[in-house]
Design an enzyme around this catalytic site. Structure first.
Site, PDB file in Angstrom:
ATOM      1  N   GLU A   1       0.883  -1.176   0.000  1.00 19.98           N
ATOM      2  CA  GLU A   1       0.000   0.000   0.000  1.00 19.98           C
ATOM      3  C   GLU A   1       0.908   1.208   0.000  1.00 19.98           C
ATOM      4  OE1 GLU A   1      -3.102  -0.266  -0.578  1.00 19.98           O
ATOM      5  OE2 GLU A   1      -3.110  -2.438  -0.353  1.00 19.98           O
TER       6      GLU A   1
ATOM      7  N   CYS B   1      -1.755   8.642   4.570  1.00 21.19           N
ATOM      8  CA  CYS B   1      -1.755   8.367   3.132  1.00 21.19           C
ATOM      9  C   CYS B   1      -3.079   8.810   2.528  1.00 21.19           C
ATOM     10  CB  CYS B   1      -1.535   6.881   2.902  1.00 21.19           C
ATOM     11  SG  CYS B   1      -2.634   5.901   3.908  1.00 21.19           S
TER      12      CYS B   1
HETATM   13  P1  NAD Z   1       9.032   5.170   3.061  1.00 23.15           P
HETATM   14  O1  NAD Z   1       8.773   4.546   1.745  1.00 23.15           O
HETATM   15  O2  NAD Z   1      10.062   6.231   3.133  1.00 23.15           O
HETATM   16  O3  NAD Z   1       9.463   4.064   4.109  1.00 23.15           O
HETATM   17  C1  NAD Z   1       8.681   2.923   4.365  1.00 23.15           C
HETATM   18  C2  NAD Z   1       9.583   1.836   4.899  1.00 23.15           C
HETATM   19  O4  NAD Z   1      10.432   1.386   3.849  1.00 23.15           O
HETATM   20  C3  NAD Z   1      10.511   2.277   6.029  1.00 23.15           C
HETATM   21  O5  NAD Z   1      10.613   1.262   6.984  1.00 23.15           O
HETATM   22  C4  NAD Z   1      11.820   2.482   5.318  1.00 23.15           C
HETATM   23  O6  NAD Z   1      12.939   2.375   6.157  1.00 23.15           O
HETATM   24  C5  NAD Z   1      11.767   1.338   4.340  1.00 23.15           C
HETATM   25  N1  NAD Z   1      12.679   1.461   3.180  1.00 23.15           N
HETATM   26  C6  NAD Z   1      13.075   2.587   2.551  1.00 23.15           C
HETATM   27  N2  NAD Z   1      13.897   2.257   1.521  1.00 23.15           N
HETATM   28  C7  NAD Z   1      14.002   0.923   1.513  1.00 23.15           C
HETATM   29  C8  NAD Z   1      14.690  -0.022   0.696  1.00 23.15           C
HETATM   30  N3  NAD Z   1      15.444   0.365  -0.344  1.00 23.15           N
HETATM   31  N4  NAD Z   1      14.563  -1.339   0.986  1.00 23.15           N
HETATM   32  C9  NAD Z   1      13.799  -1.750   2.017  1.00 23.15           C
HETATM   33  N5  NAD Z   1      13.122  -0.905   2.817  1.00 23.15           N
HETATM   34  C10 NAD Z   1      13.222   0.409   2.569  1.00 23.15           C
HETATM   35  O7  NAD Z   1       7.620   5.700   3.627  1.00 23.15           O
HETATM   36  P2  NAD Z   1       7.324   6.502   4.973  1.00 23.15           P
HETATM   37  O8  NAD Z   1       7.875   7.877   4.827  1.00 23.15           O
HETATM   38  O9  NAD Z   1       7.694   5.717   6.175  1.00 23.15           O
HETATM   39  O10 NAD Z   1       5.734   6.559   4.941  1.00 23.15           O
HETATM   40  C11 NAD Z   1       5.050   7.516   4.203  1.00 23.15           C
HETATM   41  C12 NAD Z   1       4.531   6.925   2.913  1.00 23.15           C
HETATM   42  O11 NAD Z   1       3.727   5.800   3.205  1.00 23.15           O
HETATM   43  C13 NAD Z   1       3.643   7.889   2.157  1.00 23.15           C
HETATM   44  O12 NAD Z   1       3.925   7.800   0.789  1.00 23.15           O
HETATM   45  C14 NAD Z   1       2.244   7.363   2.467  1.00 23.15           C
HETATM   46  O13 NAD Z   1       1.274   7.714   1.498  1.00 23.15           O
HETATM   47  C15 NAD Z   1       2.489   5.899   2.532  1.00 23.15           C
HETATM   48  N6  NAD Z   1       1.450   5.204   3.298  1.00 23.15           N
HETATM   49  C16 NAD Z   1       0.519   4.495   2.609  1.00 23.15           C
HETATM   50  C17 NAD Z   1      -0.506   3.850   3.286  1.00 23.15           C
HETATM   51  C18 NAD Z   1      -1.547   3.066   2.527  1.00 23.15           C
HETATM   52  O14 NAD Z   1      -2.274   2.303   3.153  1.00 23.15           O
HETATM   53  N7  NAD Z   1      -1.659   3.242   1.226  1.00 23.15           N
HETATM   54  C19 NAD Z   1      -0.564   3.921   4.673  1.00 23.15           C
HETATM   55  C20 NAD Z   1       0.422   4.630   5.351  1.00 23.15           C
HETATM   56  C21 NAD Z   1       1.430   5.265   4.644  1.00 23.15           C
END
Ligand code: NAD
Length: 542
Positions: free
Chosen positions: A293, A327
């Protein structure tokens, strides 16, 4: 072996506590906020049930007071990821074969512990570490988290009961096996409940996980891990691995035993993970399940027949609660010229009324954004609008990171429906508005449908119910969670299963059967009671 057929009816949603001044929950939470503010934890990795300290550490600070250190945490490297994979694979042997109701009992116990004894602990950690106010923490780290656990047990019992029919002389069944390998659970900073669910829904179905928590949510996520263990989760079922996403991701995805990725976060990160899986195809024991998501550019579409007060309230709450870091947060609005002046005036009033600051002061409706990177990114969008001839900042616009990462609730008015902030996710308290001529409502609906790559949430407002239906039909693919005369945020487990499509993810609807089934590989078993002993067709015997 207990041969009872258990029944887990749909639960009631966990009631949201009021935190009125002097209420017992308020007193307990305030004491816990003081306790957690006065200590500094040393957060280890937890692999195979054991604490591991690598000495390679990072800091956990309060976003609203970034000089205040809450904890240091240890980061996983290649060695720890490989160790965690071994532990997850070892734990899988017993966990995947347990009676599923034993697994369910552990989830239900986690829910009860969080509803009672640990409610204040998890809420305080979410408030201090992720900068949520009393209410935003309560609806996330207490209520939604508990609902995910209880509802999923009920959904799983329905799923396991779904069986094929058997004809005379045979017995047919479907065995819902756990995936053959481990699940990589990668969680975002913004919801403690999501971090829990990304692990617990695969775990309920018999899987084991490597959990990569978001660096900016480590405090609450670590407390959560401790509650799991207290509830009786066996060693190695969830392996807690803070650290760099790219380092942990690389070694987890390279493993032939990667059986699934359960992700919530940005579109860019999910795309990276998906590509990495693609590069490793051919090395895996089975095709990994990819459930993600991702981001949103969530809209409010206002039909000229709308009630202006209802629109301004939805826009205010939808765009600014938790600093717009949901989100589902409203981040673009299409308003008719006839209504816009009233909506704007009312939003200005509300923004003037609310205060911004520390989470411990309940008068602060708005708190800080999560970290400096996010602050700088949001500020850059505001500056872009400030310097553009196509836009004007009509509310807010000030940013200050001296003490905490504070961004005022901001409304940008643009004359360009394709303006940068009408298309791109900002993930902060910024709403961009495009005002259309009332007569051009159809063209405005088309703009709403085609301007952004995302398809997560959206809302339509209007008193003309037929017009609302037409707009809803035209926006069929624009949102996976669609609201009529309500803000596009605040989905409740069991009531509005959550997830979007287009660039917003695989839409597996967290908190529902659709999500749980991604973590099972069904085996169909046919048993023939009396096996045939003659190969010939009946007419060949004549
Ligand atoms: P992010 O993508 O920066 O990080 C998410 C996770 O991925 C973190 O744990 C991060 O450390 C990890 N990560 C980053 N790069 C990685 C890699 N190369 N390999 C493995 N893991 C990696 O997102 P965020 O800033 O934590 O959250 C905000 C985002 O999440 C926004 O875009 C928001 O819209 C989305 N979000 C979506 C939903 C949904 O249900 N659609 C819900 C909540 C948040």
């Amino acid at each position: 072996m207990n041969n009872a057929i258990f029944s887990f009816p749909l639960p009631n949603n966990e009631p949201v506590k009021s935190y009125l001044n002097g209420s017992p929950e308020r007193v307990t939470l305030e004491n816990e906020l003081k306790r957690q503010s006065s200590i500094q934890l040393d957060i280890p990795l937890i692999i195979g049930g054991k604490e591991v300290r690598t000495g390679n550490t990072g800091k956990v600070v309060m976003p609203h007071d970034h000089h205040h250190l809450l904890a240091t945490y240890h980061k996983a490297g290649e060695k720890e990821v490989k160790m965690a994979i071994e532990c997850a694979m070892e734990a899988h042997k017993q966990w995947s074969e347990l009676e599923w109701t034993t697994r369910a009992a552990i989830l239900l116990k986690v829910a009860d512990l969080l509803a009672g004894k640990y409610r204040a602990v998890i809420n305080a950690a979410t408030m201090l570490g992720q900068s949520k106010n009393f209410f935003q923490a309560e609806i996330d780290s207490a209520c939604e988290l508990i609902d995910f656990l209880r509802y999923n047990v009920s959904f799983a019992s329905k799923l396991y009961a779904f069986q094929p029919k058997s004809a005379a002389g045979q017995i047919n069944s479907v065995e819902y096996r756990a995936l053959e390998g481990f699940v990589f659970a990668v969680s975002p900073f913004n919801f403690t409940s999501i971090a829990s669910n990304l692990n617990m829904s695969p775990v309920l179905m018999g899987n084991t996980t490597l959990w990569k928590p978001a660096t900016t949510a480590i405090l609450s996520n670590y407390y959560l891990m401790q509650v799991y263990m207290e509830a009786g989760l066996p060693a190695g079922v969830i392996n807690f691995l803070p650290g760099s996403g790219s380092v942990i991701g690389k070694y987890a995805i390279e493993s032939p035993h990667l059986a699934g990725i359960h992700f919530t976060g940005s579109c860019a990160t999910f795309n990276t993970l998906w590509k990495q899986v693609g590069e490793n195809l051919g090395n895996y024991v089975s095709y990994p399940r990819l459930a993600g998501e991702t981001g949103g550019k969530d809209f409010i579409f206002v039909h000229p027949s709308s009630d202006a007060k209802a629109v301004s309230t939805a826009a205010f709450c939808g765009a600014f609660e938790f600093q717009g870091q949901k989100c589902s947060a409203a981040s673009r609005m299409y308003a008719p010229a006839s209504l816009w002046p009233a909506v704007l005036e009312d939003m200005k009033k509300m923004v003037k009324e609310v205060k911004m600051g520390d989470v411990c002061d309940p008068d602060n409706y708005i708190n800080a954004v999560i970290d400096e990177t996010s602050f700088d990114n949001i500020a850059s969008y505001i500056d872009y609008a400030r310097n553009s001839k196509d836009a004007e900042i009509v509310i807010g616009g000030k940013c200050d990171k001296t003490k905490g990462y504070f961004v005022e609730p901001t409304v940008i008015l643009t004359t360009d429906p394709h303006f940068k902030s009408m298309k791109e996710e900002i993930f902060g308290p910024v709403l961009t508005v495009y005002v259309y001529k009332d007569a051009d409502v159809d063209a405005a609906v088309e703009l709403c449908n085609t301007t952004s790559p995302y398809g997560l949430t959206g809302a339509v407002f209007g008193q003309d119910r037929v017009a609302v239906q037409n707009i809803s039909d035209k926006l069929r693919y624009a949102a996976g969670n669609f609201y009529i005369n309500d803000k596009p945020t605040g989905a409740v487990v069991g009531m509005q299963p959550f997830g979007g499509s287009r660039a917003s993810g695989t839409n597996d609807k967290a908190g529902g059967e659709f999500n749980l089934i991604r973590w099972a590989i069904p085996r169909t078993i046919k048993e023939t009671l009396v096996s045939p002993t003659d190969y010939r067709y009946p007419y060949m015997k004549e």
